[in-house]
Write an enzyme that holds these catalytic residues in place. Sequence first.
Site, short mmCIF file in Angstrom:
data_model
loop_
_atom_site.label_atom_id
_atom_site.label_comp_id
_atom_site.label_asym_id
_atom_site.label_seq_id
_atom_site.Cartn_x
_atom_site.Cartn_y
_atom_site.Cartn_z
N CYS A 94 0.83 -1.20 0.00
CA CYS A 94 0.00 0.00 0.00
C CYS A 94 0.87 1.26 0.00
O CYS A 94 1.76 1.39 0.84
CB CYS A 94 -0.92 -0.01 1.21
SG CYS A 94 -2.04 1.41 1.25
N ARG A 228 -10.41 -4.76 -8.16
CA ARG A 228 -11.48 -3.80 -8.45
C ARG A 228 -12.55 -4.37 -9.39
O ARG A 228 -13.71 -3.98 -9.32
CB ARG A 228 -10.88 -2.54 -9.06
CG ARG A 228 -9.87 -1.86 -8.16
CD ARG A 228 -10.49 -1.10 -7.03
NE ARG A 228 -9.55 -0.89 -5.94
CZ ARG A 228 -9.81 -0.21 -4.83
NH1 ARG A 228 -11.03 0.30 -4.66
NH2 ARG A 228 -8.91 -0.07 -3.89
#
Length: 329
Positions: A94, A228
Amino acid sequence: MTLDRTLSIAPMMDCTDRHDRYLLRLISRRVLLYTEMITANALIHGDPARLLAYDPFEHPVALQIGGSEPERMAAAARMAEDFGYDEVNINVGCPSDRVKNGAFGACLMAEPDTVAECVRAMRATVSIPVTVKSRIGIDDQDSYEHLNRFTAAVAEAGTEALIVHARKAWLQGLSPKENREIPPLDYERVYRLKRDWSALPIVINGGIRTLDEAAGHLPAVDGCMLGRGPYGSPWSLAGADSRFWGDPDPLDSPHEAVAAYMPYVHARLAEGVPIHHMTRHMSGLFQGQPGARAWRRTLAEGAAAGGGAEIIEQALARLPEPEAERAAV
């Protein structure tokens, strides 16, 4: 314990919470699910019962942890095992400022020895698999040699799999969203890593949105992680169980997914969970189908107005009847 990593759903902040995971599990019984990242400090100083709560139906499910202090990471891993998670994963991918300032996430790719120490401490504490999720590089440390050295460190420490997002991360100048889109994908680098580390399970991640795309990667790696795509269109996971494992698919239509999800919705509402916590994950169920826009709008407007489970029935009423029902008339 060995987990099947053929297909998994990525840990995504503000997305893969327990309500989303339950919905995805209805659509696929076999895909490996990951939680949102939770920091080790949050687990140690916060309310683990609230942070780690999930439904047993979600199995197999892995907990992703953020942190860089071996003792704290080991304590968090112990909590994960105590709560019955099937795996604990270290976030080394991240790129957000919040993560960077906390000395974990993608910035740790520059500190492979620190990550290795965390892996060792966690492995010494728990019996469930300890894995690492990384990028292919960060900033100017983006050569294959850097990635190979990082892999060597965590492999020697005992990581049981390495999940590689096939983009580097720019820690300065790009937002987390831009870091998911702007740095170019380099799948070949992950393929090369697998060739060089044949004994280490390598899972590829990044820009992979469909089952067809996942199938295209699997000859070169041990598993494929989607993100996603299935989040925005949960029904795109339909058919995964039969295609990748030869198992019967649990549901035949997104209408069936809604019906199967409703008992869960009613149970959470009875606990005081706001309807939006469930419906926001359902909004893409009919993506690409007639009536999808009306479905999304009805859910969003009903949740904003403080509605209950009836808003899901109202949204269903805005959709055309399923083909099977029309044929029976």
